[in-house]
Design a protein around this motif. Structure first.
Motif, short mmCIF file in Angstrom:
data_model
loop_
_atom_site.label_atom_id
_atom_site.label_comp_id
_atom_site.label_asym_id
_atom_site.label_seq_id
_atom_site.Cartn_x
_atom_site.Cartn_y
_atom_site.Cartn_z
N PHE A 56 37.15 53.39 35.11
CA PHE A 56 38.03 52.99 33.46
C PHE A 56 37.13 54.18 31.95
CE2 PHE A 56 36.84 49.34 36.43
CZ PHE A 56 38.30 49.34 36.61
N ASN A 57 37.89 54.63 31.53
CA ASN A 57 37.60 55.55 30.47
C ASN A 57 38.35 55.17 29.38
OD1 ASN A 57 35.95 56.96 32.28
ND2 ASN A 57 37.84 58.00 32.49
N THR A 58 37.65 54.77 28.23
CA THR A 58 38.12 54.45 27.07
C THR A 58 37.37 54.99 25.63
OG1 THR A 58 37.45 52.22 26.52
CG2 THR A 58 38.69 52.73 28.04
N ASP A 59 37.94 55.36 24.63
CA ASP A 59 37.14 55.90 23.35
C ASP A 59 35.95 54.48 22.51
OD1 ASP A 59 38.13 58.24 23.59
OD2 ASP A 59 39.86 57.77 22.38
N LEU A 60 37.74 53.46 22.60
CA LEU A 60 36.88 51.91 22.02
C LEU A 60 37.27 50.61 23.12
CD1 LEU A 60 35.61 50.39 19.14
CD2 LEU A 60 38.10 50.40 18.97
N SER A 61 36.56 50.15 23.56
CA SER A 61 36.55 48.51 24.45
C SER A 61 35.66 48.09 24.72
CB SER A 61 37.82 49.32 25.60
OG SER A 61 37.57 47.97 26.35
N ASP A 62 36.18 46.63 24.30
CA ASP A 62 34.65 45.05 25.51
C ASP A 62 35.70 45.20 26.54
OD1 ASP A 62 33.94 45.39 22.89
OD2 ASP A 62 34.27 43.22 22.89
N LEU A 63 34.93 45.66 27.75
CA LEU A 63 34.89 46.28 29.27
C LEU A 63 33.97 44.72 29.56
CD1 LEU A 63 36.54 47.03 31.33
CD2 LEU A 63 34.46 48.37 32.21
N THR A 64 35.30 43.66 30.28
CA THR A 64 34.41 42.25 31.18
C THR A 64 34.85 42.71 32.68
OG1 THR A 64 34.61 40.77 29.41
CG2 THR A 64 33.88 39.70 31.80
N ILE A 65 34.04 42.71 33.18
CA ILE A 65 34.35 43.08 34.73
C ILE A 65 34.12 41.26 35.42
CG2 ILE A 65 34.38 44.40 37.22
CD1 ILE A 65 33.72 46.52 35.14
N GLN A 66 34.44 40.68 36.13
CA GLN A 66 34.39 39.57 36.82
C GLN A 66 35.81 40.01 38.09
OE1 GLN A 66 36.16 37.21 34.23
NE2 GLN A 66 38.36 37.57 34.80
N TYR A 67 35.21 39.06 38.88
CA TYR A 67 35.82 38.46 40.48
C TYR A 67 36.89 37.44 40.60
CZ TYR A 67 32.61 42.54 43.06
OH TYR A 67 32.64 43.72 43.39
N ASN A 68 36.86 37.40 41.03
CA ASN A 68 38.71 36.16 41.37
C ASN A 68 37.63 34.96 41.56
OD1 ASN A 68 38.52 37.68 43.97
ND2 ASN A 68 40.07 35.94 44.68
N THR A 69 38.06 33.90 41.00
CA THR A 69 38.08 32.36 40.97
C THR A 69 39.36 31.95 41.54
OG1 THR A 69 38.47 32.01 38.98
CG2 THR A 69 36.04 32.44 39.56
N SER A 70 40.22 32.64 42.04
CA SER A 70 42.01 31.99 42.58
C SER A 70 42.22 33.32 43.41
CB SER A 70 42.77 31.65 41.88
OG SER A 70 42.91 32.63 40.97
N THR A 71 42.77 33.32 44.08
CA THR A 71 43.45 33.96 45.31
C THR A 71 44.29 34.78 44.72
OG1 THR A 71 43.91 32.37 46.88
CG2 THR A 71 44.91 34.36 47.53
N ILE A 72 44.12 36.32 44.86
CA ILE A 72 44.59 37.33 44.93
C ILE A 72 46.12 37.88 46.13
CG2 ILE A 72 44.61 40.12 43.55
CD1 ILE A 72 42.13 39.17 42.38
N ASP A 73 46.79 38.56 45.20
CA ASP A 73 47.70 39.14 46.05
C ASP A 73 46.81 39.80 47.44
OD1 ASP A 73 50.34 39.96 47.45
OD2 ASP A 73 51.36 39.48 46.50
N SER A 74 46.99 39.90 48.52
CA SER A 74 46.36 40.69 49.63
C SER A 74 46.77 42.41 49.13
CB SER A 74 46.44 40.02 50.60
OG SER A 74 47.44 40.15 51.07
#
Length: 347
Positions: A56-74
């Motif tokens: 993830f490369n940005t000049d300007l950003s609030d970046l939130t990284i989290q894990y799924n609490t509900s199912t994500i397509d496999s």
């Protein structure tokens, strides 16, 4: 005298009139641009690779990284939600493409991510003087995949909420101006952890995690809060925690056997206060802790009473069982100017 007064009056009228006209134009051209987008095209096979690299490369950003609490397509590796916002005067008639380059989607078989870059705006143009820009990225990861994560942000903040019972390879989070926070509980880190900011604070909280690598927290100006509770290790580990100007607070609680040795070096290169709270309750662990203030005001303070430690000198303590134990903490604390405060217990 009358001529001078008239000149001042005319100049004032032009000045006030110019401000009024500029404000009027600004009022009628004020606006905002918003783009909300979800990226879920990061396809993988039903038999995913053993590790996926994220960039993830940005000049300007609030970046939130989290894990799924509900199912994500496999069939996808992650989901990114993006919100780009521009606000100010002289916005009417313009589009986001006037301010940002096209978003670059990185979607290779084992490397995926996103790159957002601002366009270079003419500094001499008043239409660019009163702009507010903001980018929010929320990245949702799958708990059943192993990731290698690299983020490089120019300005903003990074928040990483690690998922319980997940596995991470090398993790490198870097920001120019802004804070970094990382929360991890029962996470298996199979490689190094590196957090770095030029101007901002770093907060790292690790509970019941395993680590097979080194740990680095680096700041030019800002404070570091590091909480390490009950790490286990797959190899010997080196921790480097440093700031040029700011305070460092380190809390270590170790109740479990480590099976390896830890070398911790922490330094304040200019001025600040360095606090260490160390406690172990496991009879397989020994510890040495030393402090050094190089110059200026300040000194090393070892809090009494010492429990399970002996004072070798005014700046150096060693646990009573140092020579007997198989797992060791070797801790060195340094500061140029400021206080080093040591609280230590070993049971």
């Amino acid at each position: 005298m009358q001529k001078k007064f008239m000149v001042i009056l005319i100049v004032s009228i032009f000045f006030i009139g110019g401000i009024f006209a500029f404000g009027l134009i600004g009022f009628f051209t004020y606006g905002y641009l918003d783009e909300f987008k979800t990226y879920d095209e990061y396809q993988i096979s039903e038999t995913p690779p053993s590790e996926i690299g994220l960039i993830f490369n940005t000049d300007l950003s609030d970046l939130t990284i989290q894990y799924n609490t509900s199912t994500i397509d496999s069939t996808i590796a992650m989901r990114i939600e993006s919100h780009i916002h521009v606000e100010g005067i002289f916005i009417l008639g313009r589009t986001l493409s006037d301010f940002f380059n096209p978003v670059k989607i990185i979607n290779q078989s084992t490397t995926k991510g996103l790159e957002i870059r601002r366009r270079e705006l003419a500094w001499f143009s008043p239409t660019n003087w009163f702009l507010g820009m903001k980018v929010n990225l929320t990245v949702t990861l799958r708990t059943d995949l192993k990731y290698n994560i690299s983020a490089n942000i120019g300005a903003g903040k990074i928040s990483f909420q690690c998922g319980t019972n997940t596995t991470l390879d090398a993790t490198e989070l870097t920001i120019g101006t802004g804070d970094i926070s990382m929360e991890a509980d029962q996470v298996n880190f199979t490689n190094n952890i590196h957090l770095e900011t030029t101007l901002g604070d770093i907060s790292g909280n690790f509970k019941n995690c395993s680590l097979s690598g080194n740990l680095n927290f680096v700041i030019n100006t800002g404070n570091i809060d590091f909480n390490a509770q009950n790490f286990t290790y797959g190899s010997d580990s080196r921790w480097d925690i440093s700031t040029i100007m700011g305070n460092i607070n380190i809390d270590i609680l170790q109740n479990r056997s480590m099976n390896h040795d830890i070398e911790l070096n922490s330094i304040i290169n200019d001025i600040g206060i360095l606090n260490l709270h160390y406690k172990d309750t496991n009879n397989t662990i020994g510890s040495e802790i030393s402090g050094q203030v190089n110059q200026g005001q300040g000194g090393v303070v070892i809090r009494e009473p010492l429990i399970g430690f002996q004072k070798i000198s005014e700046t150096f303590i060693r646990s009573d069982d140092w020579d007997l134990e198989q797992d060791k903490y070797d801790i060195t604390l340094r500061a140029s100017t400021g206080d080093i405060i040591i609280n230590a217990q070993s049971f």
